[in-house]
Design an enzyme around this catalytic site. Structure first.
Site, short mmCIF file in Angstrom:
data_model
loop_
_atom_site.label_atom_id
_atom_site.label_comp_id
_atom_site.label_asym_id
_atom_site.label_seq_id
_atom_site.Cartn_x
_atom_site.Cartn_y
_atom_site.Cartn_z
N ARG A 95 41.68 26.33 21.31
CA ARG A 95 40.43 25.91 20.67
C ARG A 95 40.23 24.74 19.43
NH1 ARG A 95 37.52 27.31 24.28
NH2 ARG A 95 36.33 29.20 24.27
N HIS B 88 37.23 18.59 26.68
CA HIS B 88 36.93 20.10 26.91
C HIS B 88 36.74 20.99 28.82
CE1 HIS B 88 36.17 24.78 24.94
NE2 HIS B 88 36.16 25.24 26.15
P1 NDP Z 1 43.85 36.34 27.03
O1 NDP Z 1 43.62 37.85 25.97
O2 NDP Z 1 45.07 36.59 28.15
O3 NDP Z 1 45.90 36.51 26.22
C1 NDP Z 1 45.26 36.55 24.94
C2 NDP Z 1 46.85 35.37 24.02
O4 NDP Z 1 46.98 35.20 22.67
C3 NDP Z 1 47.72 37.19 24.62
O5 NDP Z 1 48.89 37.26 24.90
C4 NDP Z 1 47.56 37.71 23.02
O6 NDP Z 1 48.65 38.28 22.44
C5 NDP Z 1 48.25 35.99 22.23
N1 NDP Z 1 47.17 36.52 20.44
C6 NDP Z 1 46.55 36.34 20.15
N2 NDP Z 1 46.51 36.49 18.88
C7 NDP Z 1 47.64 36.32 18.21
C8 NDP Z 1 47.76 36.81 17.43
N3 NDP Z 1 47.40 36.40 16.25
N4 NDP Z 1 49.64 36.14 17.12
C9 NDP Z 1 50.12 36.07 18.54
N5 NDP Z 1 49.79 35.99 19.60
C10 NDP Z 1 47.93 35.98 19.49
O7 NDP Z 1 43.47 35.04 26.60
P2 NDP Z 1 43.72 33.87 28.13
O8 NDP Z 1 44.88 33.71 28.38
O9 NDP Z 1 42.70 34.37 29.39
O10 NDP Z 1 42.66 32.71 27.17
C11 NDP Z 1 43.48 32.36 25.99
C12 NDP Z 1 42.60 30.91 25.78
O11 NDP Z 1 42.49 30.16 25.80
C13 NDP Z 1 41.00 31.56 25.48
O12 NDP Z 1 40.89 32.80 24.28
C14 NDP Z 1 40.71 29.85 24.92
O13 NDP Z 1 40.57 29.91 23.33
C15 NDP Z 1 40.91 29.22 26.31
N6 NDP Z 1 41.20 28.41 26.98
C16 NDP Z 1 40.60 27.11 27.28
C17 NDP Z 1 39.95 26.60 28.13
C18 NDP Z 1 40.06 25.59 27.69
O14 NDP Z 1 39.14 24.63 29.19
N7 NDP Z 1 40.28 24.26 26.80
C19 NDP Z 1 39.34 27.64 29.60
C20 NDP Z 1 39.81 28.83 28.98
C21 NDP Z 1 40.34 29.53 28.09
P3 NDP Z 1 48.85 40.09 22.93
O15 NDP Z 1 48.66 40.09 23.87
O16 NDP Z 1 50.53 40.32 22.41
O17 NDP Z 1 47.66 40.75 21.97
C1 OXD Z 2 36.83 28.93 28.17
C2 OXD Z 2 36.46 27.50 27.71
O1 OXD Z 2 36.39 30.12 26.93
O2 OXD Z 2 36.30 27.68 28.99
O3 OXD Z 2 36.93 29.78 29.20
O4 OXD Z 2 36.30 27.55 27.16
#
Ligand code: NDP
Ligand code: OXD
Length: 309
Positions: free
Chosen positions: A224, A272
């Protein structure tokens, strides 16, 4: 009487979403075109206005069209007690894998520099670095981060991941928690951000943290925009601490016309689009979850709204 799902997506994709639900026992209606709001059971949404979901008094589940649920945070967006399910689907994951692998290989093979040499008509060689001598560090080792790690592994890179809790992902060194962040950053040559946006991760890509990377390291941010402090990033690119950045997400989207990021020679920008939910695959995930709900089974990929992802 069949149940009803209301969809709030880009209007151009409405027909695709309708099609994706056509073989399923559910009525589909679209935002601002709902005949009887009391009959809406499920909402599949992206960026609903505060207060707008309250109009559906019998809502059972809110599905996010994206993987991130930060668009559902804030007061009066999710009515109390309604579960939120995040988007996890194969094409969204595949898109992110493509985006990150493309940029990681681009940095690894010095393509931004070669593109500049071509513009300057310079025949110049940069000595290659073997993949085994590079570490790619992934902030966020969840659904997307783990898939990216697995896809990059066969090139021979050393792969590390940082998450909140310890992980076991084959061939990936797991770092976790605030106490291990410095060690993780200290050996990362290409940093990938795939974190969710939460109170804990906001502005994590700041000068202090990015200065812990080896000199000349590159950044790929597809998490993000509010993960990065944009002015810090520009300073570090200008003074050579960072070698380059590929940014898909920004503090303000669309990126304002006069933002200096647009023309920075070491920054590559996409609007994005690193990855996007495909209605056919996204609807499958929603349908599976509604079926689970109807059978009284637990929902898959339920978001924890307190934690923020
Ligand atoms: P998940 O919920 O599967 O994974 C999130 C990861 O972040 C987990 O490993 C979690 O750790 C870790 N995490 C969260 N908070 C912390 C913290 N404070 N410290 C360390 N690690 C942390 O999410 P996704 O993989 O499905 O998606 C991730 C992000 O990608 C979305 O939230 C979105 O913002 C972004 N995204 C962007 C897109 C784009 O087009 N640019 C498209 C899709 C997604 P743990 O497992 O240990 O809790
Ligand atoms: C998502 C994105 O969160 O597209 O899937 O940003």
């Amino acid at each position: 009487m069949p149940e009803t799902i209301v969809i709030k997506s880009d209007v151009e994709r409405n027909a695709e979403w309708r099609d994706a639900f056509k073989d399923y026992d559910i009525n589909v209606c679209f935002w601002n075109r709902v005949a009887d709001k009391r009959l809406v059971d499920y909402a599949l949404v992206w960026k609903p206005e505060p207060g707008s979901l309250r109009q559906f008094s019998n809502l059972k589940i809110i599905f996010s069209i994206g993987a991130g649920i930060d668009h559902l945070k804030g007061s009066d967006i999710v009515p109390p007690g309604i579960p939120v399910v995040r988007m996890v689907e194969t094409s969204l994951t595949a898109g992110m894998v493509e985006y990150v692998c493309y940029h990681a290989l681009r940095f690894h093979r010095f393509m931004p520099q070669y593109e500049r040499y071509q513009r300057e008509q310079q025949w110049r060689t940069i000595m290659p670095v073997p993949a085994s001598a590079r570490t790619i560090g992934i902030l966020g080792l969840g659904v997307l981060g783990s898939a990216v790690a697995q896809a990059l592994k066969p090139f021979g890179f050393r792969i590390a991941g940082w998450s909140r809790t310890a992980k076991r992902v084959g061939g990936v060194e797991s770092y976790y928690g605030d106490s291990q962040l410095n060690a993780f950053l200290g050996q990362t040559d290409i940093l990938v951000c795939l974190l969710p946006l939460t109170e804990q991760t906001r502005y994590i890509l700041n000068a202090e943290n990015l200065s812990k990377l080896p000199r000349g390291a590159c950044l790929i941010n597809a998490g993000r925009g509010r993960h990065q402090v944009q002015s810090d990033l520009i300073g570090l690119l200008d003074n050579g601490r960072l070698g380059g950045a590929a940014l898909d997400v920004f503090e303000d989207e669309p990126l304002p016309q006069h933002d200096p990021l647009w023309s920075h020679p070491k920054i590559s920008i996409t609007p994005h689009v690193a990855s996007m939910t495909t209605p056919s695959c996204g609807a499958q995930h929603v349908r599976d979850n509604i079926t689970r709900f109807r059978l009284g089974k637990p929902l898959a990929h339920l978001a924890n709204m307190e934690r923020g992802y």
